[in-house]
Design a protein around this motif. Sequence first.
Motif, PDB file in Angstrom:
ATOM      1  N   TRP A 165      -2.316   0.419  -4.588  1.00  0.00           N
ATOM      2  CA  TRP A 165      -2.057  -0.779  -4.294  1.00  0.00           C
ATOM      3  C   TRP A 165      -1.432  -1.518  -5.164  1.00  0.00           C
ATOM      4  O   TRP A 165      -1.363  -1.453  -6.195  1.00  0.00           O
ATOM      5  CB  TRP A 165      -3.337  -1.546  -4.042  1.00  0.00           C
ATOM      6  N   ILE A 206     -10.573  -3.103  -3.535  1.00  0.00           N
ATOM      7  CA  ILE A 206     -10.351  -1.521  -3.404  1.00  0.00           C
ATOM      8  C   ILE A 206     -11.213  -0.671  -3.485  1.00  0.00           C
ATOM      9  O   ILE A 206     -11.642   0.374  -2.833  1.00  0.00           O
ATOM     10  CB  ILE A 206      -9.192  -1.167  -4.422  1.00  0.00           C
ATOM     11  N   ARG A 249      -7.598   6.258  -6.761  1.00  0.00           N
ATOM     12  CA  ARG A 249      -6.987   5.059  -6.396  1.00  0.00           C
ATOM     13  C   ARG A 249      -6.486   4.306  -7.519  1.00  0.00           C
ATOM     14  O   ARG A 249      -7.001   4.434  -8.642  1.00  0.00           O
ATOM     15  CB  ARG A 249      -8.226   3.899  -5.630  1.00  0.00           C
ATOM     16  N   TRP A 294      -1.700   8.046  -0.297  1.00  0.00           N
ATOM     17  CA  TRP A 294      -2.040   9.102  -0.807  1.00  0.00           C
ATOM     18  C   TRP A 294      -1.011  10.394  -0.029  1.00  0.00           C
ATOM     19  O   TRP A 294      -1.148  10.659   1.192  1.00  0.00           O
ATOM     20  CB  TRP A 294      -3.445   9.641  -0.858  1.00  0.00           C
ATOM     21  N   ARG A 302       0.657  -1.046  -0.090  1.00  0.00           N
ATOM     22  CA  ARG A 302       0.001  -0.096  -0.033  1.00  0.00           C
ATOM     23  C   ARG A 302       0.713   1.361  -0.034  1.00  0.00           C
ATOM     24  O   ARG A 302       1.754   1.477   0.609  1.00  0.00           O
ATOM     25  CB  ARG A 302      -0.881  -0.008   1.118  1.00  0.00           C
ATOM     26  N   PHE A 316      -3.041   9.515  -6.153  1.00  0.00           N
ATOM     27  CA  PHE A 316      -3.516   8.290  -6.017  1.00  0.00           C
ATOM     28  C   PHE A 316      -3.268   7.674  -4.527  1.00  0.00           C
ATOM     29  O   PHE A 316      -1.975   7.871  -3.995  1.00  0.00           O
ATOM     30  CB  PHE A 316      -3.059   7.156  -6.896  1.00  0.00           C
ATOM     31  N   ASP A 317      -4.027   7.100  -4.078  1.00  0.00           N
ATOM     32  CA  ASP A 317      -3.812   5.929  -2.988  1.00  0.00           C
ATOM     33  C   ASP A 317      -3.466   4.679  -3.866  1.00  0.00           C
ATOM     34  O   ASP A 317      -4.310   4.271  -4.654  1.00  0.00           O
ATOM     35  CB  ASP A 317      -5.106   5.647  -2.143  1.00  0.00           C
ATOM     36  N   VAL A 364     -11.082   2.230 -10.472  1.00  0.00           N
ATOM     37  CA  VAL A 364      -9.697   2.179  -9.984  1.00  0.00           C
ATOM     38  C   VAL A 364      -8.780   2.532 -11.110  1.00  0.00           C
ATOM     39  O   VAL A 364      -9.230   2.043 -12.302  1.00  0.00           O
ATOM     40  CB  VAL A 364      -9.421   0.959  -9.369  1.00  0.00           C
TER      41      VAL A 364
END
Length: 352
Positions: free
Chosen positions: A95, A129, A67, A52, A49, A92-93, A141
């Motif tokens: 993953w 997500i 995301r 942000w 992870r 972005f967050d 996403v």
Amino acid sequence: MPEGPATPIAPERRPARLSTVALPGADAVPPPWPGEQVAVRGGEVFVRRTPWTGPVGGPREGAPRERALYVHGLGGASTNWTDLAALLAVRFDGWALDLPGFGRSRPPARTSYSVRGHVAAVVDVLERIVAEPGEAAGRPVHLLGNSLGGLVSVLVAAGRPDLVATLTLVSPAMPVYRVPGAFNRTLLLLLLPGIPALAERRLSGVTPERQVRGMVQMCFGDPRRVPRVRLEQALEEMRERAGQPWATQALTRSMRGLITSYLRVGPRNAWRLARSLRPPTLVVWGDRDRLVDPALAPRLADAVPDARLLVLEGVGHVAMLEAPEPTARAVLGLAEDAAEAVLQRGDEARAS
């Protein structure tokens, strides 16, 4: 014969637009992002992870926060995205998953390494997500994939467009019917029935040091660009992989699954699916890619209905590692344009 990558009649090709947003400085090389095991059908995968950060030097309140999911290539891992994810954290967050059998993910339930199985794992992570609480919950996403992960991302976006806001393909392993000379001869044995076990035994005898040297020579346009700390991290990862009893099986059988997918004909052929893609798409390729022919870059950009193209001079197969800043600017440009298009459609709907 399977359908080849014939270039369809298409409108004038669009170059990628590079965002001018401020990005974090490249003074320090960030360590791999932390992660955790996440449940998917048939087992678990390890997902890192990247939180942000918001704009560099600007107010966080009201700033875009979306995301993204990053999907690595054959023999890679979630750590391949460390640098790019750090830059994209301004919006972005992030993953990044280890596909089943790679990185810190254990093998899938029936040790099946088909492309379809990797697609299922990515869909499961995407659904998780989208459902995650917080800003951007319930929204599609931004999906980014490299090499095998790029092909997987094409299939995911074609089958589940509701989950994908934009699609970025970095040297995706689109079907070809001539094996590049850069491939290890041992891997070519996978084309023959009953051979994977022999290939696994041969590959298991290659030291981590030799594997890292070979990877750098094959994947980078200019190996001198690789920071020493990244080489040390890659060697540490390769030593960790050497201790996993399933490591060579994951590589050889995923390679065989990739080749098998190339033989798929009809509506499920990857080139046909590319022509049906709905999300705005960015195609990124290095002109020194030794693993996937750079000549496929304009063909793919022409095939996808709403695509932009970025070809990076002197760069190899892993642009997100070798040229993270221009790659990040192209991804952010795509996201900015997609957000603007959503707002424009909303305004038009209200006006009507």
